[in-house]
Design a protein around this motif. Structure first.
Motif, PDB file in Angstrom:
ATOM      1  N   ILE A  68       0.839  -1.209   0.000  1.00 19.49           N
ATOM      2  CA  ILE A  68       0.000   0.000   0.000  1.00 19.49           C
ATOM      3  C   ILE A  68       0.864   1.247   0.000  1.00 19.49           C
ATOM      4  N   LYS A  69       1.930   1.234   0.790  1.00 16.47           N
ATOM      5  CA  LYS A  69       2.827   2.396   0.823  1.00 16.47           C
ATOM      6  C   LYS A  69       3.487   2.624  -0.534  1.00 16.47           C
ATOM      7  N   CYS A  70       3.841   1.552  -1.217  1.00 18.36           N
ATOM      8  CA  CYS A  70       4.430   1.693  -2.561  1.00 18.36           C
ATOM      9  C   CYS A  70       3.417   2.322  -3.523  1.00 18.36           C
ATOM     10  N   PHE A  71       2.169   1.845  -3.468  1.00 16.27           N
ATOM     11  CA  PHE A  71       1.143   2.425  -4.329  1.00 16.27           C
ATOM     12  C   PHE A  71       0.918   3.898  -4.007  1.00 16.27           C
ATOM     13  N   LEU A  72       0.889   4.248  -2.730  1.00 17.32           N
ATOM     14  CA  LEU A  72       0.701   5.643  -2.343  1.00 17.32           C
ATOM     15  C   LEU A  72       1.861   6.521  -2.819  1.00 17.32           C
ATOM     16  N   LYS A  73       3.073   6.010  -2.752  1.00 12.44           N
ATOM     17  CA  LYS A  73       4.236   6.776  -3.239  1.00 12.44           C
ATOM     18  C   LYS A  73       4.093   7.047  -4.728  1.00 12.44           C
ATOM     19  N   GLN A  74       3.663   6.028  -5.473  1.00  7.54           N
ATOM     20  CA  GLN A  74       3.471   6.218  -6.916  1.00  7.54           C
ATOM     21  C   GLN A  74       2.397   7.273  -7.176  1.00  7.54           C
ATOM     22  N   ILE A  75       1.316   7.209  -6.435  1.00  6.82           N
ATOM     23  CA  ILE A  75       0.234   8.182  -6.617  1.00  6.82           C
ATOM     24  C   ILE A  75       0.725   9.584  -6.285  1.00  6.82           C
ATOM     25  N   PHE A  76       1.427   9.742  -5.174  1.00  7.28           N
ATOM     26  CA  PHE A  76       1.938  11.061  -4.783  1.00  7.28           C
ATOM     27  C   PHE A  76       2.950  11.588  -5.788  1.00  7.28           C
ATOM     28  N   ASN A  77       3.784  10.702  -6.315  1.00  7.60           N
ATOM     29  CA  ASN A  77       4.756  11.129  -7.334  1.00  7.60           C
ATOM     30  C   ASN A  77       4.028  11.629  -8.586  1.00  7.60           C
ATOM     31  N   LYS A  78       2.981  10.919  -9.016  1.00 11.85           N
ATOM     32  CA  LYS A  78       2.209  11.363 -10.183  1.00 11.85           C
ATOM     33  C   LYS A  78       1.520  12.694  -9.909  1.00 11.85           C
ATOM     34  N   LEU A  79       0.999  12.843  -8.691  1.00 11.85           N
ATOM     35  CA  LEU A  79       0.364  14.110  -8.326  1.00 11.85           C
ATOM     36  C   LEU A  79       1.381  15.256  -8.315  1.00 11.85           C
ATOM     37  N   ASP A  80       2.572  14.993  -7.798  1.00 10.67           N
ATOM     38  CA  ASP A  80       3.616  16.020  -7.793  1.00 10.67           C
ATOM     39  C   ASP A  80       4.015  16.395  -9.206  1.00 10.67           C
ATOM     40  N   LEU A  81       4.096  15.418 -10.102  1.00  8.45           N
ATOM     41  CA  LEU A  81       4.451  15.716 -11.488  1.00  8.45           C
ATOM     42  C   LEU A  81       3.355  16.548 -12.143  1.00  8.45           C
ATOM     43  N   LYS A  82       2.082  16.242 -11.880  1.00  7.28           N
ATOM     44  CA  LYS A  82       0.979  17.006 -12.453  1.00  7.28           C
ATOM     45  C   LYS A  82       0.949  18.430 -11.872  1.00  7.28           C
TER      46      LYS A  82
END
Length: 85
Positions: A68-82
């Protein structure tokens, strides 16, 4: 057999009877305790089996949290890029 010998024999008989009754009572109590312990062990095994079915083990939980933490990191990284665009 004189009077002293009869009294000693009677007291020995009484001692043997008391010891026999006490030994029987102690043996019965130990048997009851032993059966209770066996019944508790059986109940604990049944409860343990139920727990394995109903609840998640610590290792499985930790592994799921890591995923779950890995998935959240990916989501946050995508949000930061956007957000940077």
């Amino acid at each position: 057999m004189n009077l002293d010998e009869k009294g000693a024999a009677m007291s020995q008989d009484l001692y043997n009877i008391i010891l026999g009754v006490a030994g029987t009572a102690i043996g019965w109590m130990l048997k009851v305790i032993w059966e209770s312990v066996k019944a508790l062990q059986k109940d604990m095994k049944e409860i343990e089996r139920e727990l394995h079915i109903e609840y998640v083990s610590k290792d499985d939980y930790r592994q799921d949290i890591v995923e779950i933490k890995c998935f959240l990191k990916q989501i946050f990284n995508k949000l930061d890029l956007k957000a940077d665009k």
